[in-house]
Design a protein around this motif. Sequence first.
Motif, PDB file in Angstrom:
ATOM      1  N   SER A  12       0.858  -1.179   0.000  1.00 50.44           N
ATOM      2  CA  SER A  12       0.000   0.000   0.000  1.00 50.44           C
ATOM      3  C   SER A  12       0.891   1.225   0.000  1.00 50.44           C
ATOM      4  CB  SER A  12      -0.900   0.010   1.239  1.00 50.44           C
ATOM      5  OG  SER A  12      -1.634   1.216   1.289  1.00 50.44           O
ATOM      6  N   LEU A  13       0.598   2.168  -0.866  1.00 48.46           N
ATOM      7  CA  LEU A  13       1.394   3.390  -0.929  1.00 48.46           C
ATOM      8  C   LEU A  13       0.880   4.465   0.024  1.00 48.46           C
ATOM      9  CD1 LEU A  13       1.909   3.662  -4.802  1.00 48.46           C
ATOM     10  CD2 LEU A  13       3.443   2.662  -3.088  1.00 48.46           C
ATOM     11  N   ARG A  14      -0.283   4.257   0.594  1.00 50.61           N
ATOM     12  CA  ARG A  14      -0.886   5.240   1.490  1.00 50.61           C
ATOM     13  C   ARG A  14      -0.056   5.379   2.760  1.00 50.61           C
ATOM     14  NH1 ARG A  14      -5.144   5.110   5.289  1.00 50.61           N
ATOM     15  NH2 ARG A  14      -5.171   2.848   5.175  1.00 50.61           N
ATOM     16  N   ARG A  15       0.299   6.604   3.132  1.00 53.97           N
ATOM     17  CA  ARG A  15       1.128   6.849   4.324  1.00 53.97           C
ATOM     18  C   ARG A  15       0.499   6.288   5.587  1.00 53.97           C
ATOM     19  NH1 ARG A  15       1.656  11.430   1.462  1.00 53.97           N
ATOM     20  NH2 ARG A  15       0.006  12.474   2.611  1.00 53.97           N
ATOM     21  N   ALA A  16      -0.811   6.425   5.738  1.00 53.74           N
ATOM     22  CA  ALA A  16      -1.505   5.964   6.945  1.00 53.74           C
ATOM     23  C   ALA A  16      -2.083   4.559   6.766  1.00 53.74           C
ATOM     24  CB  ALA A  16      -2.604   6.949   7.326  1.00 53.74           C
ATOM     25  N   SER A  17      -1.492   3.784   5.899  1.00 52.38           N
ATOM     26  CA  SER A  17      -1.954   2.431   5.607  1.00 52.38           C
ATOM     27  C   SER A  17      -1.858   1.532   6.838  1.00 52.38           C
ATOM     28  CB  SER A  17      -1.084   1.851   4.487  1.00 52.38           C
ATOM     29  OG  SER A  17      -1.111   0.454   4.475  1.00 52.38           O
ATOM     30  N   VAL A  74       4.173  -7.319   3.067  1.00 50.92           N
ATOM     31  CA  VAL A  74       2.893  -6.984   3.696  1.00 50.92           C
ATOM     32  C   VAL A  74       1.978  -6.404   2.626  1.00 50.92           C
ATOM     33  CG1 VAL A  74       1.829  -5.774   5.618  1.00 50.92           C
ATOM     34  CG2 VAL A  74       4.238  -6.397   5.753  1.00 50.92           C
ATOM     35  N   THR A  75       0.784  -6.965   2.483  1.00 51.39           N
ATOM     36  CA  THR A  75      -0.107  -6.468   1.433  1.00 51.39           C
ATOM     37  C   THR A  75      -1.551  -6.397   1.898  1.00 51.39           C
ATOM     38  OG1 THR A  75      -0.779  -6.746  -0.888  1.00 51.39           O
ATOM     39  CG2 THR A  75      -0.553  -8.751   0.410  1.00 51.39           C
ATOM     40  N   PRO A  76      -2.243  -5.353   1.465  1.00 52.09           N
ATOM     41  CA  PRO A  76      -3.691  -5.351   1.675  1.00 52.09           C
ATOM     42  C   PRO A  76      -4.337  -6.323   0.687  1.00 52.09           C
ATOM     43  CG  PRO A  76      -3.041  -3.412   0.419  1.00 52.09           C
ATOM     44  CD  PRO A  76      -1.782  -4.145   0.780  1.00 52.09           C
ATOM     45  N   GLU A  77      -5.613  -6.568   0.894  1.00 54.00           N
ATOM     46  CA  GLU A  77      -6.369  -7.393  -0.044  1.00 54.00           C
ATOM     47  C   GLU A  77      -7.245  -6.478  -0.879  1.00 54.00           C
ATOM     48  OE1 GLU A  77      -7.876 -11.318   1.041  1.00 54.00           O
ATOM     49  OE2 GLU A  77      -9.852 -10.573   0.438  1.00 54.00           O
ATOM     50  N   TYR A  78      -7.019  -6.493  -2.183  1.00 48.70           N
ATOM     51  CA  TYR A  78      -7.828  -5.714  -3.111  1.00 48.70           C
ATOM     52  C   TYR A  78      -8.499  -6.691  -4.069  1.00 48.70           C
ATOM     53  CZ  TYR A  78      -5.173  -1.539  -1.680  1.00 48.70           C
ATOM     54  OH  TYR A  78      -4.591  -0.518  -0.972  1.00 48.70           O
ATOM     55  N   ASN A  79      -9.804  -6.685  -4.108  1.00 53.38           N
ATOM     56  CA  ASN A  79     -10.559  -7.527  -5.027  1.00 53.38           C
ATOM     57  C   ASN A  79     -10.140  -8.991  -4.959  1.00 53.38           C
ATOM     58  OD1 ASN A  79     -12.099  -5.313  -6.125  1.00 53.38           O
ATOM     59  ND2 ASN A  79     -10.174  -4.662  -7.062  1.00 53.38           N
ATOM     60  N   VAL A 106      11.512 -15.045   4.476  1.00 55.58           N
ATOM     61  CA  VAL A 106      10.462 -14.071   4.199  1.00 55.58           C
ATOM     62  C   VAL A 106       9.247 -14.359   5.082  1.00 55.58           C
ATOM     63  CG1 VAL A 106       8.860 -13.189   2.441  1.00 55.58           C
ATOM     64  CG2 VAL A 106      11.192 -13.806   1.795  1.00 55.58           C
ATOM     65  N   ALA A 107       8.722 -13.302   5.681  1.00 53.83           N
ATOM     66  CA  ALA A 107       7.470 -13.393   6.434  1.00 53.83           C
ATOM     67  C   ALA A 107       6.418 -12.570   5.698  1.00 53.83           C
ATOM     68  CB  ALA A 107       7.648 -12.869   7.857  1.00 53.83           C
ATOM     69  N   VAL A 108       5.240 -13.143   5.509  1.00 58.93           N
ATOM     70  CA  VAL A 108       4.144 -12.415   4.863  1.00 58.93           C
ATOM     71  C   VAL A 108       3.057 -12.145   5.899  1.00 58.93           C
ATOM     72  CG1 VAL A 108       4.638 -13.426   2.603  1.00 58.93           C
ATOM     73  CG2 VAL A 108       2.931 -14.489   4.050  1.00 58.93           C
ATOM     74  N   MET A 109       2.363 -11.040   5.698  1.00 65.42           N
ATOM     75  CA  MET A 109       1.267 -10.669   6.595  1.00 65.42           C
ATOM     76  C   MET A 109       0.363  -9.692   5.874  1.00 65.42           C
ATOM     77  SD  MET A 109       3.572  -8.436   9.214  1.00 65.42           S
ATOM     78  CE  MET A 109       4.776  -9.731   9.241  1.00 65.42           C
ATOM     79  N   SER A 110      -0.805  -9.474   6.471  1.00 68.48           N
ATOM     80  CA  SER A 110      -1.761  -8.562   5.844  1.00 68.48           C
ATOM     81  C   SER A 110      -2.715  -8.001   6.885  1.00 68.48           C
ATOM     82  CB  SER A 110      -2.555  -9.293   4.753  1.00 68.48           C
ATOM     83  OG  SER A 110      -3.182 -10.445   5.272  1.00 68.48           O
ATOM     84  N   ARG A 120      -7.028 -14.149   1.392  1.00 68.08           N
ATOM     85  CA  ARG A 120      -6.897 -14.434  -0.050  1.00 68.08           C
ATOM     86  C   ARG A 120      -5.696 -13.710  -0.637  1.00 68.08           C
ATOM     87  NH1 ARG A 120     -13.220 -13.481  -0.274  1.00 68.08           N
ATOM     88  NH2 ARG A 120     -12.378 -11.725   0.846  1.00 68.08           N
ATOM     89  N   ALA A 121      -5.424 -12.511  -0.158  1.00 70.93           N
ATOM     90  CA  ALA A 121      -4.245 -11.770  -0.628  1.00 70.93           C
ATOM     91  C   ALA A 121      -2.973 -12.535  -0.281  1.00 70.93           C
ATOM     92  CB  ALA A 121      -4.213 -10.375  -0.027  1.00 70.93           C
ATOM     93  N   GLN A 122      -2.914 -13.075   0.933  1.00 75.07           N
ATOM     94  CA  GLN A 122      -1.725 -13.835   1.330  1.00 75.07           C
ATOM     95  C   GLN A 122      -1.568 -15.095   0.491  1.00 75.07           C
ATOM     96  OE1 GLN A 122      -0.550 -14.690   5.294  1.00 75.07           O
ATOM     97  NE2 GLN A 122      -1.345 -12.741   6.072  1.00 75.07           N
TER      98      GLN A 122
END
Length: 184
Positions: A12-17, A74-79, A106-110, A120-122
């Motif tokens: 996420s590019l949003r600063r307050a993500s 680290v990723t949000p879930e989009y669609n 590597v550690a992944v999280m969301s 689903r994003a993970q």
Amino acid sequence: MTDYPLVGLCGSLRRASYNRMLMREAARLYGGPFLEADLNLPLMNEDLQNEHGIPPAVERLARQIKAADAVLVVTPEYNKSLSGVMKNALDWISRVPGGVWRDKPVAVMSAAAGRAGGERAQYALRLCLTPFRARVLPGPEVLVGGAKDQFDENGRLIGERYQKTLSELMDELRLEVVRWREAA
């Protein structure tokens, strides 16, 4: 505290993500040097690569991953999938010679608005990381659901359940780094 450098990639590019907050909490718990990578990259375009080479921002990102002893992704879930920002970064990194992810812990999280917390994003993210042959930790899974209610005004993760799971994942990441360095 550890001396093993950690780099974080936030989809996420949003600063307050919320995902950025989660990544920073993970880095705090991991301890030691932390670098937050910049994924504000041009869209992957083979014509761009053929005409101008790999963009300097992508080369810098690849060097950061290569230099780190561990990576947070680290990723949000989009669609129902990972973010376009993350997919774009992974696609660009795949173009950089040298296998910067090879055997890297590597550690992944969301974190997500929904109650599933980005599950689903993970899943999609783990599939995207497979060709890199990184050492993606199987768990514990950190899936922060209802993310807007899970962080305080300072961006710190609240709630014992999420804090405990995130701490366990960072403990596992440190252990994997030690195993990886001893095997090298």
